[in-house]
Design a protein around this motif. Structure first.
Motif, PDB file in Angstrom:
ATOM      1  N   TYR A   4       0.740  -1.021   0.078  1.00  0.00           N
ATOM      2  CA  TYR A   4      -0.019  -0.051  -0.096  1.00  0.00           C
ATOM      3  C   TYR A   4       0.935   1.045   0.528  1.00  0.00           C
ATOM      4  O   TYR A   4       1.521   1.665   1.047  1.00  0.00           O
ATOM      5  CB  TYR A   4      -0.404  -0.097   1.537  1.00  0.00           C
ATOM      6  CG  TYR A   4      -1.892   1.407   1.179  1.00  0.00           C
ATOM      7  CD1 TYR A   4      -3.091   1.110   0.310  1.00  0.00           C
ATOM      8  CD2 TYR A   4      -1.103   2.617   1.660  1.00  0.00           C
ATOM      9  CE1 TYR A   4      -3.645   2.441   0.670  1.00  0.00           C
ATOM     10  CE2 TYR A   4      -2.449   3.530   1.855  1.00  0.00           C
ATOM     11  CZ  TYR A   4      -4.329   3.176   1.265  1.00  0.00           C
ATOM     12  OH  TYR A   4      -4.401   4.369   1.569  1.00  0.00           O
ATOM     13  N   SER A   6      -4.270   5.250   9.547  1.00  0.00           N
ATOM     14  CA  SER A   6      -5.036   4.615   8.376  1.00  0.00           C
ATOM     15  C   SER A   6      -3.911   3.027   9.081  1.00  0.00           C
ATOM     16  O   SER A   6      -3.498   3.474   8.600  1.00  0.00           O
ATOM     17  CB  SER A   6      -5.097   4.545   7.388  1.00  0.00           C
ATOM     18  OG  SER A   6      -6.167   5.157   7.294  1.00  0.00           O
ATOM     19  N   GLU A  16      -3.375   0.412   6.845  1.00  0.00           N
ATOM     20  CA  GLU A  16      -2.682   0.476   5.721  1.00  0.00           C
ATOM     21  C   GLU A  16      -1.800   1.330   5.392  1.00  0.00           C
ATOM     22  O   GLU A  16      -0.620   0.720   4.451  1.00  0.00           O
ATOM     23  CB  GLU A  16      -4.129   0.142   4.492  1.00  0.00           C
ATOM     24  CG  GLU A  16      -4.748   1.942   4.475  1.00  0.00           C
ATOM     25  CD  GLU A  16      -5.578   1.544   5.114  1.00  0.00           C
ATOM     26  OE1 GLU A  16      -6.911   2.274   4.138  1.00  0.00           O
ATOM     27  OE2 GLU A  16      -5.531   1.171   6.101  1.00  0.00           O
ATOM     28  N   PRO A  66       3.812  -4.416   6.538  1.00  0.00           N
ATOM     29  CA  PRO A  66       2.822  -4.970   7.100  1.00  0.00           C
ATOM     30  C   PRO A  66       3.584  -5.346   8.233  1.00  0.00           C
ATOM     31  O   PRO A  66       4.645  -5.518   8.424  1.00  0.00           O
ATOM     32  CB  PRO A  66       2.628  -6.237   5.225  1.00  0.00           C
ATOM     33  CG  PRO A  66       4.751  -5.554   4.714  1.00  0.00           C
ATOM     34  CD  PRO A  66       4.388  -4.201   4.768  1.00  0.00           C
TER      35      PRO A  66
END
Length: 255
Positions: A121, A192, A194, A198
């Motif tokens: 992302y 957020s 995202e 990860p």
């Protein structure tokens, strides 16, 4: 019905391919069916032709472009790729590219997102390409057909730390905490999830799928079920993670 709906049916799609092949054969055009990765088949067929005569590949797919650039031989005759917007001389590009970048292209493309792998992302292709020198060691592990899963998982985590600019962190999990604290300290609104790197767990499966795709582009077919994919009634489905998204005690109070 729409073209999209028609081609969404595998039987329709295969019947349409067979019809096209039959008509082209009748028109005295050579036709080859790809049993595996069609992009790889197109690329290798084109590279074979380019050794003997000028060759043009007509395609819109960025996967095909990356494959041609990586596999093209600078000794090839006029070798071009034609899209609806421009024509690129692959031979000239292969001559001008840094050999280190050319050798890492397949890894960089698969790891930063392609048809079969997720895109991290907020991370653009260009920003990943610019870091090819920093990613050299990771690239060499992903390009090697003999790398172990442990080597791939470690190299994948290291690559993501470089891509997200978290080189001082020891793992992606600690990098997530650091990034979250930084963002909360300066943000004026909700942070957020995202936008964070990860998790280490999710990165393992992303690395497996990226390695599987890179090896397929190198002509090394590996069983997908052993490399980040699981079988479902509709086909292959990516394994996203093996751990829960949050501790049970937290999931019980979230709605």
């Amino acid at each position: 019905m729409t073209k999209k709906s028609f081609l969404a049916n595998p039987s329709n799609k295969q019947a349409f391919i067979n019809l096209l092949a039959e008509q082209m054969t009748k028109a005295d055009k050579a036709v080859e069916h790809a049993k595996g990765d069609a992009d790889y088949k197109i690329c290798m067929s084109a590279c074979l032709h380019a050794k003997e005569k000028p060759t043009a590949v007509v395609a819109e797919d960025s996967d095909v472009f990356q494959l041609l650039t990586h596999h093209a031989n600078i000794a090839d005759k006029d070798f071009i790729m034609v899209t609806s917007k421009q024509t690129v001389c692959v031979t000239t590009l292969a001559k001008k590219l840094d050999p280190l970048l050319s050798g890492a292209l397949l890894f960089l493309h698969a790891f930063s997102g392609c048809d079969t792998t997720s895109r991290p992302y907020g991370i653009g292709k260009v920003s990943v390409l610019k870091k090819y020198a920093e990613l050299e060691r990771c690239s060499s592990i992903f390009m090697s057909p003999s790398s172990s899963k442990a080597e791939i998982e470690r190299a994948g985590e290291d690559a993501l730390l470089i891509i997200y600019g978290c080189t001082t962190s020891l793992s992606l999990d600690s990098a997530r905490v650091d990034k979250f604290q930084q963002k909360v300290g300066t943000a004026t609104q909700y942070v957020s999830p995202e936008k964070l790197p990860p998790t280490s767990d999710a990165a393992i499966f992303h690395s497996h799928r990226a390695y599987h795709q890179v090896q397929a582009w190198c002509g090394n077919d590996l069983p997908a079920e052993e490399w980040g994919w699981t079988t479902s009634p509709s086909g292959l489905y990516p394994v996203k993670m093996s751990q829960p998204s949050a501790p049970d005690r937290l999931l019980k109070i979230m709605r």
